[in-house]
Scaffold this motif. Structure first.
Motif, PDB file in Angstrom:
ATOM      1  N   CYS A  60       0.845  -1.191   0.000  1.00  0.00           N
ATOM      2  CA  CYS A  60       0.000   0.000   0.000  1.00  0.00           C
ATOM      3  C   CYS A  60       0.881   1.242   0.000  1.00  0.00           C
ATOM      4  O   CYS A  60       2.101   1.151   0.205  1.00  0.00           O
ATOM      5  CB  CYS A  60      -0.938   0.014   1.199  1.00  0.00           C
ATOM      6  N   ALA A  61       0.283   2.392  -0.220  1.00  0.00           N
ATOM      7  CA  ALA A  61       1.025   3.647  -0.248  1.00  0.00           C
ATOM      8  C   ALA A  61       1.531   3.998   1.144  1.00  0.00           C
ATOM      9  O   ALA A  61       0.887   3.695   2.160  1.00  0.00           O
ATOM     10  CB  ALA A  61       0.132   4.762  -0.780  1.00  0.00           C
ATOM     11  N   CYS A  84       6.589  -1.020   3.456  1.00  0.00           N
ATOM     12  CA  CYS A  84       5.583  -0.756   2.424  1.00  0.00           C
ATOM     13  C   CYS A  84       6.129  -1.108   1.044  1.00  0.00           C
ATOM     14  O   CYS A  84       7.296  -0.830   0.744  1.00  0.00           O
ATOM     15  CB  CYS A  84       5.182   0.716   2.420  1.00  0.00           C
ATOM     16  N   ASP A  86       5.112  -0.567  -3.089  1.00  0.00           N
ATOM     17  CA  ASP A  86       4.195   0.158  -3.970  1.00  0.00           C
ATOM     18  C   ASP A  86       3.451  -0.803  -4.894  1.00  0.00           C
ATOM     19  O   ASP A  86       3.817  -1.966  -5.042  1.00  0.00           O
ATOM     20  CB  ASP A  86       4.943   1.220  -4.777  1.00  0.00           C
ATOM     21  N   GLU A  87       2.383  -0.322  -5.519  1.00  0.00           N
ATOM     22  CA  GLU A  87       1.527  -1.179  -6.342  1.00  0.00           C
ATOM     23  C   GLU A  87       2.278  -1.763  -7.530  1.00  0.00           C
ATOM     24  O   GLU A  87       1.997  -2.884  -7.965  1.00  0.00           O
ATOM     25  CB  GLU A  87       0.309  -0.385  -6.820  1.00  0.00           C
ATOM     26  N   ARG A  91       9.319  -0.542  -5.611  1.00  0.00           N
ATOM     27  CA  ARG A  91       9.960   0.128  -4.494  1.00  0.00           C
ATOM     28  C   ARG A  91       9.489  -0.502  -3.184  1.00  0.00           C
ATOM     29  O   ARG A  91       8.309  -0.793  -3.008  1.00  0.00           O
ATOM     30  CB  ARG A  91       9.625   1.629  -4.459  1.00  0.00           C
TER      31      ARG A  91
END
Length: 583
Positions: A60-61, A84, A86-87, A91
């Protein structure tokens, strides 16, 4: 790291790592991660599992993750790691617990498995400097932030060791690493950073580094409770002004090594337990022997004798025995650290094929030694606090010498090999070198890995499901006449074979001769394969036959597989039957 401390020093939380991937794309990517996959809304899952997790990987962001975890945070010593992704799965960002909870390490491993980039934002990691709270073998206490700021500003940091414990490896070898801060050795009273197993040395902006220099000895009755033992141990350490974080081992008599009182005490300190026989303990001179204990277990001392035995030659008691109704404890200080050497196989190259034991051995090492490209294979496991000693190809003897030399100085060392260290690897050379130099072979551990034959075999099918052999075609260390005799024996025995080191710039004809030998004893349509850069970037897999095997398509990075007379091509996969009846 991982040893318990006092009020301001804690060990990492134990528990599972949870992966939460809410979209179809992220769920597909998450399949390559080895942790527990949970479904549901990210916020709901994190809130429900926060108390039991050691870490989270959230697809998720970052802003969304911040809003989710912010109300749950308590302290650096208690919070789990949060990472986290990213989609686009390009990253990976450590959000919470970079050093204390291991989020930076979790991010690096996640990125390696996803083929993504780990984005480090902790100040030291982002500029490639070793963090004081991430030095292998030490636990930091005190003014970590203040001294780190001074280090980042380029100031010279004054350091000292109160009881002669060695400095971190990177500080003693500044010419070999760019990650070491600028340090100056001074008297303990003047040090900004003091290596000590004492508490109470914090003053002003001083930082303490606690080494694993203490051994806690425990004796107890059969009905001793876990709480009584652990509380007596921690109280004794505190009253003596000793850091619980510096206890590196719990020692006792062998018959009590599995008792709840001993195991729980060791668990609270985050260390292992070692047991000694009554005869071994009876041979140790102690200040406070007991006739009652002698009559009961055959030795006049358990706690004091066990602590001294485990602490090794030159050790001394710093706390003589302290007694409660059912438990006795004592504390000894090691005269010097005990070096260890792990010869680690990291598999064919893909991080997914590394074992947990291999990753743990590399992650806990103070010094990591290896051929440069092999260290590149484990770059995600390395961190600035470790001394990485790289060497060129052909320097195997030098690597073994370097690894044993560092271990002989009391360092925890990982000697890295690709594949399995016992298959054309560094294991035999490391053991021979250690024995020649008088290093305790009991302190040398061989950590197995997936060797090239099996990694490449899996890519082409199941060529080694029955009896098989591996032969190196390199005549740099073995005369070709010997190699040819072995090839003939394998061919005559009708076994599938993996050919290591099949061809190089200086060895062009040997593979052709090997093919001739096998063609003389099995059909030209025998399945064969060439795998180049198996499980690494640029991987190529060619399934062919013995008669059509082209040496020109083989390089020094290739492995050649030749089947037996029973090997078959099954739908494009090479299979050597095990002998079961297929119905």
């Amino acid at each position: 790291m991982g040893r318990a401390g006092g009020k301001t020093v804690t060990r990492r939380r134990e528990g599972p790592v949870f992966v939460v991937a809410p979209t179809t794309r992220s769920r597909r990517a998450a399949r390559s991660l080895p942790w527990i996959q949970l479904s549901g809304r990210v916020g709901d899952v994190v809130r429900d599992r926060w108390g039991e997790a050691s870490g989270f990987v959230l697809f998720c962001a970052v802003p969304a993750a911040v809003r989710i975890v912010a109300p749950l945070l308590s302290s650096k010593g208690e919070d789990p790691a949060v990472v986290c992704v990213d989609e686009a799965c390009s990253r990976v960002v450590p959000l919470v617990g970079g050093h204390a909870a291991g989020a930076n390490a979790l991010a690096r491993k996640t990125a390696a498995l996803l083929g993504a980039e780990a984005v480090m934002t902790t100040a030291t990691d982002s500029v490639g400097l070793a963090a004081f709270d991430d030095l292998p073998g030490f636990v930091a206490e005190g003014a970590v932030a203040e001294v780190t700021r001074r280090m980042l500003d380029g100031e010279v940091i004054s350091v000292a060791s109160e009881h002669g414990w060695p400095l971190p490896a990177i500080w003693e070898n500044p010419a070999e690493t760019a990650s070491s801060p600028r340090v100056r050795v001074v008297e303990p009273a003047r040090a900004d950073v003091l290596i000590t197993d004492h508490t109470g040395r914090v003053r002003g902006n001083r930082l303490l580094l606690h080494p694993p220099s203490l051994v806690l000895g425990i004796g107890c009755s059969t009905d001793a409770g876990a709480d009584e033992a652990a509380e007596l141990a921690l109280r004794t350490l505190a009253e003596a002004g000793l850091a619980a974080a510096s206890v590196g081992l719990v020692a006792t008599i062998d018959r009590r090594a599995t008792s709840p009182a001993v195991r729980e005490t060791a668990a609270r300190l985050g260390v292992d337990v070692v047991g000694f026989t009554a005869d071994e303990l009876a041979a140790v001179e102690v200040p406070n022997p007991s006739g009652v204990v002698m009559d009961a277990v055959g030795t006049g001392s358990v706690a004091e004798a066990a602590a001294l035995s485990a602490a090794g030659e030159g050790a001394g008691l710093v706390v003589e025995k302290v007694v409660s109704p059912r438990v006795t404890v004592a504390v000894a200080r090691r005269a010097a650290p005990v070096g260890e050497l792990a010869v680690v196989g990291v598999g064919p190259g893909d991080p997914a094929h590394r074992t947990c034991a291999a990753e743990a051995a590399i992650g806990s090492a103070e010094v990591v030694v290896g051929y440069g490209p092999y260290l590149d294979l484990v770059a995600d496991l390395l961190r600035p606090g470790q001394l990485a000693v790289r060497s060129p190809i052909g320097e195997e003897v030098g690597r073994a010498e370097s690894a044993v030399e560092h271990a002989s100085k009391g360092r925890v060392v990982a000697l890295v090999c690709s594949g399995d260290p016992g298959v054309y690897g560094m294991a035999s050379l490391a053991l021979e070198t250690a024995a020649r130099r008088g290093f305790d072979l009991g302190k040398v551990k061989i950590v197995p890995g997936v060797t090239a034959a099996y990694g490449c075999g899996a890519l082409v099918g199941a060529p080694f499901a029955h009896d098989h052999a591996v032969v190196s075609l390199s005549d740099l260390l073995t005369p070709w006449e010997v190699i040819e005799g072995r090839l003939s024996a394998v061919a005559e025995a009708d076994m599938a074979v993996a050919l290591y080191n099949p061809r190089s710039q200086g060895r062009r004809w040997q593979l052709g001769r090997a093919i001739e030998i096998f063609l003389g004893r099995r059909p030209a349509d025998t399945p064969a394969a060439v795998v180049t850069d198996g499980s690494r970037p640029g991987e190529t897999v060619t399934v062919t036959t013995l008669g059509e095997l082209d040496p020109q398509r083989v390089s020094m990075r290739s492995l050649v597989i030749i089947g037996s007379s029973q090997t078959r091509n099954v739908g494009g996969r090479i299979v050597t039957p095990r002998g079961y009846q297929v119905r």
